[in-house]
Design an enzyme around this catalytic site. Structure first.
Site, PDB file in Angstrom:
ATOM      1  N   GLU A 105      -1.844  11.485   5.286  1.00 27.18           N
ATOM      2  CA  GLU A 105      -1.501  10.194   4.502  1.00 27.18           C
ATOM      3  C   GLU A 105      -1.635  10.047   3.084  1.00 27.18           C
ATOM      4  OE1 GLU A 105      -2.980   7.439   7.477  1.00 27.18           O
ATOM      5  OE2 GLU A 105      -1.359   7.583   8.510  1.00 27.18           O
ATOM      6  N   CYS A 139      -3.249   7.630  -3.931  1.00 28.36           N
ATOM      7  CA  CYS A 139      -4.388   8.080  -3.394  1.00 28.36           C
ATOM      8  C   CYS A 139      -4.090   9.246  -2.302  1.00 28.36           C
ATOM      9  CB  CYS A 139      -5.023   6.931  -2.484  1.00 28.36           C
ATOM     10  SG  CYS A 139      -6.390   7.593  -1.438  1.00 28.36           S
ATOM     11  N   CYS A 146     -10.975  16.010   8.172  1.00 31.29           N
ATOM     12  CA  CYS A 146     -12.190  16.368   7.307  1.00 31.29           C
ATOM     13  C   CYS A 146     -13.093  16.814   8.366  1.00 31.29           C
ATOM     14  CB  CYS A 146     -12.525  15.174   6.760  1.00 31.29           C
ATOM     15  SG  CYS A 146     -13.816  15.273   5.720  1.00 31.29           S
ATOM     16  N   CYS A 150     -18.764  11.934   8.575  1.00 27.58           N
ATOM     17  CA  CYS A 150     -19.510  10.929   8.138  1.00 27.58           C
ATOM     18  C   CYS A 150     -19.233   9.793   9.353  1.00 27.58           C
ATOM     19  CB  CYS A 150     -19.028  10.276   6.952  1.00 27.58           C
ATOM     20  SG  CYS A 150     -19.087  11.355   5.381  1.00 27.58           S
ATOM     21  N   CYS A 153     -16.396   6.925   9.186  1.00 27.50           N
ATOM     22  CA  CYS A 153     -15.173   7.054   8.472  1.00 27.50           C
ATOM     23  C   CYS A 153     -14.266   7.526   9.527  1.00 27.50           C
ATOM     24  CB  CYS A 153     -15.248   8.205   7.555  1.00 27.50           C
ATOM     25  SG  CYS A 153     -13.806   8.736   7.028  1.00 27.50           S
ATOM     26  N   CYS A 369      -9.745   2.269   2.436  1.00 27.18           N
ATOM     27  CA  CYS A 369     -10.609   3.603   2.369  1.00 27.18           C
ATOM     28  C   CYS A 369     -11.174   3.756   3.646  1.00 27.18           C
ATOM     29  CB  CYS A 369     -12.027   3.353   1.446  1.00 27.18           C
ATOM     30  SG  CYS A 369     -11.744   3.203  -0.250  1.00 27.18           S
TER      31      CYS A 369
HETATM   32  N1  SAH Z   1     -13.909  12.866   1.268  1.00 25.43           N
HETATM   33  C1  SAH Z   1     -14.239  12.217   0.129  1.00 25.43           C
HETATM   34  C2  SAH Z   1     -13.307  11.386  -0.440  1.00 25.43           C
HETATM   35  C3  SAH Z   1     -12.211  10.632   0.710  1.00 25.43           C
HETATM   36  S1  SAH Z   1     -13.239   9.117   1.334  1.00 25.43           S
HETATM   37  C4  SAH Z   1     -15.489  11.132   0.077  1.00 25.43           C
HETATM   38  O1  SAH Z   1     -16.133  11.127   1.139  1.00 25.43           O
HETATM   39  O2  SAH Z   1     -15.816  10.731  -1.006  1.00 25.43           O
HETATM   40  C5  SAH Z   1     -13.144   7.923   0.046  1.00 25.43           C
HETATM   41  C6  SAH Z   1     -14.256   6.709   0.269  1.00 25.43           C
HETATM   42  O3  SAH Z   1     -13.981   6.162   1.333  1.00 25.43           O
HETATM   43  C7  SAH Z   1     -15.496   7.356  -0.150  1.00 25.43           C
HETATM   44  O4  SAH Z   1     -16.355   6.977  -0.845  1.00 25.43           O
HETATM   45  C8  SAH Z   1     -15.925   7.153   1.441  1.00 25.43           C
HETATM   46  O5  SAH Z   1     -17.329   6.895   1.645  1.00 25.43           O
HETATM   47  C9  SAH Z   1     -15.296   5.798   1.871  1.00 25.43           C
HETATM   48  N2  SAH Z   1     -15.168   5.247   3.062  1.00 25.43           N
HETATM   49  C10 SAH Z   1     -14.866   6.084   4.364  1.00 25.43           C
HETATM   50  N3  SAH Z   1     -14.800   5.471   5.250  1.00 25.43           N
HETATM   51  C11 SAH Z   1     -14.871   4.103   4.943  1.00 25.43           C
HETATM   52  C12 SAH Z   1     -14.778   2.985   5.731  1.00 25.43           C
HETATM   53  N4  SAH Z   1     -14.399   2.840   7.172  1.00 25.43           N
HETATM   54  N5  SAH Z   1     -14.840   1.737   5.007  1.00 25.43           N
HETATM   55  C13 SAH Z   1     -14.866   1.780   3.751  1.00 25.43           C
HETATM   56  N6  SAH Z   1     -14.999   3.090   2.852  1.00 25.43           N
HETATM   57  C14 SAH Z   1     -15.049   4.102   3.735  1.00 25.43           C
HETATM   58 FE1  SF4 Z   2     -14.599  13.052   5.137  1.00 25.62          FE
HETATM   59 FE2  SF4 Z   2     -14.314  10.639   5.394  1.00 25.62          FE
HETATM   60 FE3  SF4 Z   2     -16.627  11.734   4.912  1.00 25.62          FE
HETATM   61 FE4  SF4 Z   2     -14.979  11.505   3.071  1.00 25.62          FE
HETATM   62  S1  SF4 Z   2     -15.853   9.959   4.257  1.00 25.62           S
HETATM   63  S2  SF4 Z   2     -16.155  13.257   3.701  1.00 25.62           S
HETATM   64  S3  SF4 Z   2     -12.963  11.859   4.172  1.00 25.62           S
HETATM   65  S4  SF4 Z   2     -15.644  12.179   6.951  1.00 25.62           S
END
Ligand code: SAH
Ligand code: SF4
Length: 398
Positions: A105, A139, A146, A150, A153, A369
């Site tokens: 996406e 974006c 991934c 996390c 996420c 995000c």
């Molecule tokens: N993988 C990279 C970039 C993609 S995620 C990273 O983790 O930095 C981009 C941002 O979205 C990151 O700062 C992450 O912490 C945040 N993010 C992930 N899941 C989220 C959620 N459910 N709500 C708000 N921010 C989120």
């Molecule tokens: Fe991967 Fe989501 Fe963690 Fe970014 S926030 S590193 S996309 S699992």
């Protein structure tokens, strides 16, 4: 007449996507095709400045050469926009289909997302005739899924399927720019590598993509921000790059205990290691490190956490983007209260750190995000084969 423009069969290399090849790759290709060197510059210009979508459109090439390349199976090979969702706030989310059927996406945010651009005040404010936007942020995804896992996420739920190639990363940008008829130089475009995936776990292709975006498409590196969950060796390599975007680190917690709970990768590289690595980045004028901090209700949003963040960031030229957690199905966190968000921001600002609350964009279409995941699955899921094989076997030109 000389046959210079025809491709001698004997030297025809396996045809593949042209998008993503850099000037060295293109020079080697043109020489292998029996062409003169200057053809490489011409095709580079056509691919990245003009953003052609078919070999046919490379107007500067003689017809015989275009025909020969098409017959040999060469194609531009940009990802195709397979689906579009449009938010009430103007944000658009695209499902991008790669040649092997995998999808990622990409998100278009007119007027930026309020958190990524440092130099608005110095920019000449121009109007784009016939268009309702003056600047926009794209974006971009760096992987299919991934591996980082996390806990908050949605992308993590996919697991990792494969890395994107540089061409697939740059191709997302080109496809979106073409869709909106953007003229780089006239329209102000910011890029954030904050879509699906961890760019620093796909480092070589990510950095190759950055170079193509700068030297090919003409987007300044100062308008790009890469976000990482914290891959220490890659941050150190990044610090040495001559061409690099700005860096955002997804801090998301004020100490290792909390961070391990929400980002298990912290066990491999703890906060101290990450901040030490970040400290090796030679910051340019008016550059700072952005720390992203996803606020999770009751977990990392208390005043004591804000105070710990202040201690961590002491001595680093930094800015903090607070992101209110965006909910997703099957993820058991709660959003912080409005009071907790305001209090957190106030404490950091009083501590001397510029702190912004990121406006959630496109939440209604799951474009915000951490909400990116493939909304439809490629059916049937293709086997995981080597990239070159996969892209070579794809039939249709996009
Ligand atoms: N993988 C990279 C970039 C993609 S995620 C990273 O983790 O930095 C981009 C941002 O979205 C990151 O700062 C992450 O912490 C945040 N993010 C992930 N899941 C989220 C959620 N459910 N709500 C708000 N921010 C989120
Ligand atoms: Fe991967 Fe989501 Fe963690 Fe970014 S926030 S590193 S996309 S699992």
């Amino acid at each position: 007449m000389s046959q210079q423009h025809e491709i001698p069969n004997a030297v025809t290399p396996p045809a593949g996507p042209l998008f993503g090849l850099d000037i060295d790759d293109l020079t080697a290709l043109m020489l292998r095709l029996g062409q003169k060197r200057y053809r490489a510059k011409q095709i580079h210009e056509a691919l990245y400045r003009q953003r052609v979508e078919s070999v046919e459109q490379i107007a500067v090439f003689p017809v015989a050469l275009r025909q020969g390349m098409t017959d040999a199976g060469f194609r531009i090979g940009q990802p195709a926009i397979a689906q579009t969702a449009r938010s009430v706030d103007g944000t658009e989310r695209y499902l991008m289909r790669m040649a092997d059927g995998e999808t990622v996406e990409t998100v278009w945010m007119p007027d930026g997302d309020g958190g990524e651009e440092p130099d608005v005040a110095d920019e000449p404010q121009f109007e784009t005739p016939g268009s309702s936007y003056r600047r926009a942020t794209i974006c971009v995804s760096s992987q299919v899924g991934c591996a980082v896992n996390c806990q908050f996420c949605l992308t993590a739920k996919l697991g990792i399927r494969r890395n994107l190639t540089a061409g697939e990363i740059v191709g997302q940008v080109a496809a979106v720019l073409n869709r909106h008829a953007v003229a780089i130089g006239k329209n102000r475009i910011n890029l954030v590598f904050m879509g699906m995936g961890e760019p620093f776990l796909n480092y070589a292709e990510f950095i190759k993509a950055v170079r193509l975006l700068v030297t090919g498409l003409g987007i300044p590196e100062s308008r790009m921000t890469v976000s990482t969950s914290g891959i220490e060796p890659a941050i150190r390599a990044f610090a040495l790059e001559p061409i690099r975007p700005r860096l955002a680190l997804s801090l998301n917690a004020s100490n290792d205990t909390i961070r391990e709970g929400i980002m298990p990768i912290t066990r491999k590289w703890n906060i101290r290691k990450l901040l030490d690595a970040v400290g090796t980045i030679p910051l340019r004028t008016r550059e700072w490190i952005t720390f992203e901090y996803v606020l999770l209700g009751g977990i990392n949003d208390l005043p004591e956490h804000a105070r710990e963040v202040l201690d961590l960031l002491a001595g680093i030229r930094s800015k903090v983007n607070l992101i209110v957690w965006n909910p997703g199905p099957g993820i058991a966190y709660t959003q912080p209260s409005a009071e907790a968000v305001a209090r957190f921001q106030k404490l950091l600002v009083h501590g001397g750190i510029p702190t912004y609350i990121r406006r959630p964009r496109g939440r209604d279409i799951y474009a915000a995000c951490g909400q990116l995941k493939r909304t439809i699955d490629p059916a049937p899921a293709p086997p995981l084969v080597a990239l070159s094989e996969a892209s070579r076997s794809a039939a249709p030109a996009l």
